[in-house]
Each structure stands twice: as C-alpha cells, then as structure tokens.
Design an enzyme around this catalytic site. Structure first.
Site, short mmCIF file in Angstrom:
data_model
loop_
_atom_site.label_atom_id
_atom_site.label_comp_id
_atom_site.label_asym_id
_atom_site.label_seq_id
_atom_site.Cartn_x
_atom_site.Cartn_y
_atom_site.Cartn_z
N ARG A 48 19.09 1.41 -7.14
CA ARG A 48 18.67 3.04 -6.88
C ARG A 48 19.71 3.22 -5.51
O ARG A 48 20.56 2.88 -5.03
CB ARG A 48 17.70 2.49 -6.30
CG ARG A 48 17.02 1.54 -5.75
CD ARG A 48 16.45 2.00 -3.30
NE ARG A 48 16.96 2.66 -3.45
CZ ARG A 48 17.88 2.54 -2.31
NH1 ARG A 48 18.98 1.70 -2.07
NH2 ARG A 48 17.93 3.23 -1.64
N GLY A 49 19.47 4.54 -5.82
CA GLY A 49 20.04 5.51 -4.90
C GLY A 49 21.39 6.02 -5.50
O GLY A 49 21.58 5.51 -6.58
N ALA A 50 21.27 7.44 -5.57
CA ALA A 50 22.28 8.27 -5.97
C ALA A 50 23.71 8.04 -6.37
O ALA A 50 23.19 7.89 -8.41
CB ALA A 50 21.77 9.63 -5.65
N ASP A 254 20.09 13.13 -2.71
CA ASP A 254 20.03 13.34 -5.07
C ASP A 254 20.24 14.02 -5.70
O ASP A 254 21.00 14.29 -6.65
CB ASP A 254 18.86 13.28 -5.13
CG ASP A 254 18.48 11.05 -4.93
OD1 ASP A 254 17.15 10.96 -3.54
OD2 ASP A 254 18.17 9.97 -5.19
O1 MRU Z 1 14.60 6.23 -4.73
P1 MRU Z 1 15.31 6.11 -4.98
O2 MRU Z 1 15.43 4.70 -3.68
O3 MRU Z 1 16.53 5.86 -5.63
O4 MRU Z 1 15.76 7.64 -3.84
C1 MRU Z 1 17.79 6.92 -2.73
C2 MRU Z 1 16.98 8.40 -1.98
O5 MRU Z 1 16.34 8.90 -1.83
C3 MRU Z 1 18.73 8.67 -1.15
O6 MRU Z 1 18.22 9.13 0.20
C4 MRU Z 1 19.35 8.83 -1.64
O7 MRU Z 1 20.17 8.77 -3.24
C5 MRU Z 1 20.97 9.30 -1.40
S1 MRU Z 1 22.00 7.63 -1.56
C6 MRU Z 1 22.63 7.84 -0.69
#
Ligand code: MRU
Length: 365
Positions: A48-50, A254
C-alpha cells in the site's frame, strides 16, 4: 534500517512484498508469481502507499509479460501479446483508484512495451524473440521505476530539510514511509533526513483509523530507526496542536490536482483544518509522479470506498452492532488553500500552485 516494501527475486522470478497487513506483529513476505497475484496484493493492502503500489504494478506488468505463452511455440502471436499486456494493465489500474502513481507506472510500462515491440520488429527477428526482447526491456523499466523512487525520496528529504528547524516536533498521518514507497519514504523521508542531519526531531504519529497505518507501520518504521515517536489516536490531534506540542505537520499524497488540491488518507483534511486553526505549517511531501495535471482540481479525484468491516471491526474483533450502516471512504481531498508547501524531488512548490506544479511536473504528468 529502512524496511524495503518490495523487491524482485531473480532466482524465483517473482515479486516479493513485505506483508503490510501483518506488521508489526509479524514480518512476513508474500511472493507474487503472476500479475493477478499483484492485483490481489494491491487490492488487499499487502502492499500500500501510492509510490509502492506504482512500483508493484510495474512488476505486475513484467509478470504478465512472462506469463504469456503464445510466444514460446508456434504460431507466435504478437497481437495476442499486446492484448494480454493491455488486459493486465487494465486490471492493475482498477485495483485501487485514488493513487495516480499506479496509473503513472502502468502507463510508463505500457509505453516501454510498445517501444520495445516496435524496435525489435524493425530487425529480422521472429515473433518469439521480439517478445523475449520486450520482456527484458520491461524488467529493466520496472527496476528503473523502483530505483528512481528511492532516489526521489532521498531528494525530497533534502528539499524538505530546510523546513525543519532544530528540535522540531512533527505530526504525521497514515504511513508515508519506506513501506509506502519502495524505500526511505516521502513524509518520513524528510523526517529521516532531518534525523540524520542531527535536527533532534520528535514525531507525533496519528494512529490513522480504520487501517491503523500510523499505529502499526509509521511507529514501527520510526522505532527501528531510533527516531523518537509518540503515538496518538486521531481525535487527539487538536489537543496536541492546541497544547503547543507540535511545530509542523508533514503528510504524503495519493494524487495532487493541477490547482494543488491533495488527496491523501481519510482524515488528512481534518488535520489540515486543525493546523490552520492553530497557525501551524502544513506540508505535503510527494514525488512528481503523484501530480495529475489532467485534473483541474480535487473534486475530480476518484475516491476509493472500502469494506464496512474495516470500520465495524478492529482486527478480527467486531466492535459495532450488526446491521449498522457504515461509510468508509479511504481518502479525502485537502483544498490547496490549507497547504503551506508541497515538497517534491524537484524543489518546493508553493502558491500559485497551478504554475509551480506545471514547472516541476512538466509534460510528464
Ligand atoms: O490506503 P493507503 O495506506 O494506501 O494510503 C496511503 C496514504 O494515504 C499515503 O499517505 C500516501 O499514499 C502517500 S505514501 C508516500
């Protein structure tokens, strides 16, 4: 001691993901041997995470290319190969809709595939060897996406360093760390860089319901790096700011629209409003691959809605009565007026966002 979220295992020909559903209780790795394994891992939050889902998706395209068996025997089917990759790209992009890095990485891989097919087709090569050459180029491109991400995060850290005074107490949200990227992190990249520069920082990590990325992942990463961290529940953020316990807020993103509106984990908007009320700077740290100039503002950013169980349950324990209605948007949009600056690997972006985002993102996004 960063925790790399993913790597390619050459010997086994698979993508290995650190399972983020299990941390910090268990450090378990998941092997993806097919593109659909990657789709499931992204959808199910193993990764997970963008930026991390973007890099994982790039390897998903590699796996799709390796899976295609119409090129090994005769008759070899180049058109079938193209269609197979396009179907894989569609499935990967649909896995999670909000983070634009996913589509950015998949588009980049698909462009690479087209170029490679075109280039290889110009020679005297047969269809099987065109497919083989394309697989090779796709593998190179996915590794490039992964290594560029780590470099971008380190540059974000350096750029953001100027915003972190000695002794700063920094609030962060969700997890924008090594786990949310390939390594090092965006918001946590700035914090890591400040810590390494001896700025003596302390982090306030919001737990981030309902998936607890702050409690489970951010705290885990920071403790491993010996960076002082205090965990709070999300509803303590206002108290902590009002009591003067934090100096600035840094979060990840994101998707960033052309006017600077930022989609990030649900609750980010609430934090930005609180930061303004308490006269605290509110920074967003993100690579340029998170900028989407095709969307004029945040209202067009697609917001993912996730299952009711994430809200009614904590872990495997149900805490809400059966039959209750649940709303579970995974992201919200913070209007650009609430954002003091956006920290990118190509420099700081401030108002007017429209022009400055165009300058850093150029024609890429
Ligand atoms: O649902 P997630 O855990 O994928 O959400 C992640 C976030 O909102 C992060 O803040 C975002 O992806 C930035 S990661 C460098």
């Amino acid at each position: 001691m960063n925790a790399r979220s993913l790597y390619w295992e050459t010997g086994k020909g698979c993508l290995v993901l650190l399972d983020q559903r299990k941390l910090p209780v268990e450090e378990r790795y998941v092997e993806c041997r097919s593109c659909s394994d990657v789709v499931e891992a992204i959808r199910g939050m193993v990764v997970r995470g963008a930026p991390a889902i973007g890099a994982a998706a790039a390897y998903g395209i590699v796996l799709a290319a390796l899976e295609f068996n119409g090129g090994r025997g005769e008759p070899c089917d180049l058109e079938g190969f193209r269609e197979h990759l396009a179907a894989a790209a569609g499935a990967l992009c649909a896995a999670r809709p909000t983070a634009v890095n996913l589509r950015w990485a998949v588009d980049r891989m698909m462009r690479r595939a087209s170029e490679a097919i075109q280039h290889a087709s110009k020679g005297e090569r047969g269809c099987g060897s065109i497919i083989e050459a394309t697989r090779h180029k796709l593998m190179e491109e996915a590794s490039k996406i992964a290594s560029e991400d780590v470099e971008a995060n380190k540059s974000i850290g350096q750029v953001g360093l100027s915003l972190v005074p000695p002794g700063a107490r920094i609030m962060t949200y969700c997890n924008a760390g090594a786990l949310a990227t390939v390594d090092y992190g965006t918001a946590l990249g700035v914090i890591r860089c400040a810590h390494a520069a001896g700025r003596n920082v302390r982090v306030y990590a919001c737990e981030t319901r309902p998936f607890f990325q702050g409690a489970r992942l951010t705290s885990w990463e920071l403790i491993r790096d010996n960076i002082p961290v205090t965990l709070i529940t999300d509803n303590m953020a206002g108290y902590v700011m009002k009591e003067g316990l934090v100096d600035l807020v840094i979060v990840g993103a994101d998707r960033i629209a052309a006017n600077g509106d930022v989609a990030n984990k649900i609750g980010t908007y609430m934090l930005a409003v609180l930061a303004r009320e308490n006269k605290l700077p509110f920074y967003v740290a993100a690579p340029v691959s998170t900028i989407d100039l095709s969307l004029p503002n945040g209202s067009q950013i697609p917001i993912e809605f996730r299952s009711a169980e994430e809200v009614t349950n904590v872990g495997f324990q149900r805490i809400a009565p059966e039959g209750v209605d649940v709303l579970n948007p995974a992201f919200d949009v913070t209007p650009h007026e609430f954002i003091t600056a956006i920290i990118t690997e190509r420099g700081l972006v401030r108002e007017p966002y429209e022009a400055s985002l165009k300058r850093v993102a150029g024609s890429e996004c």
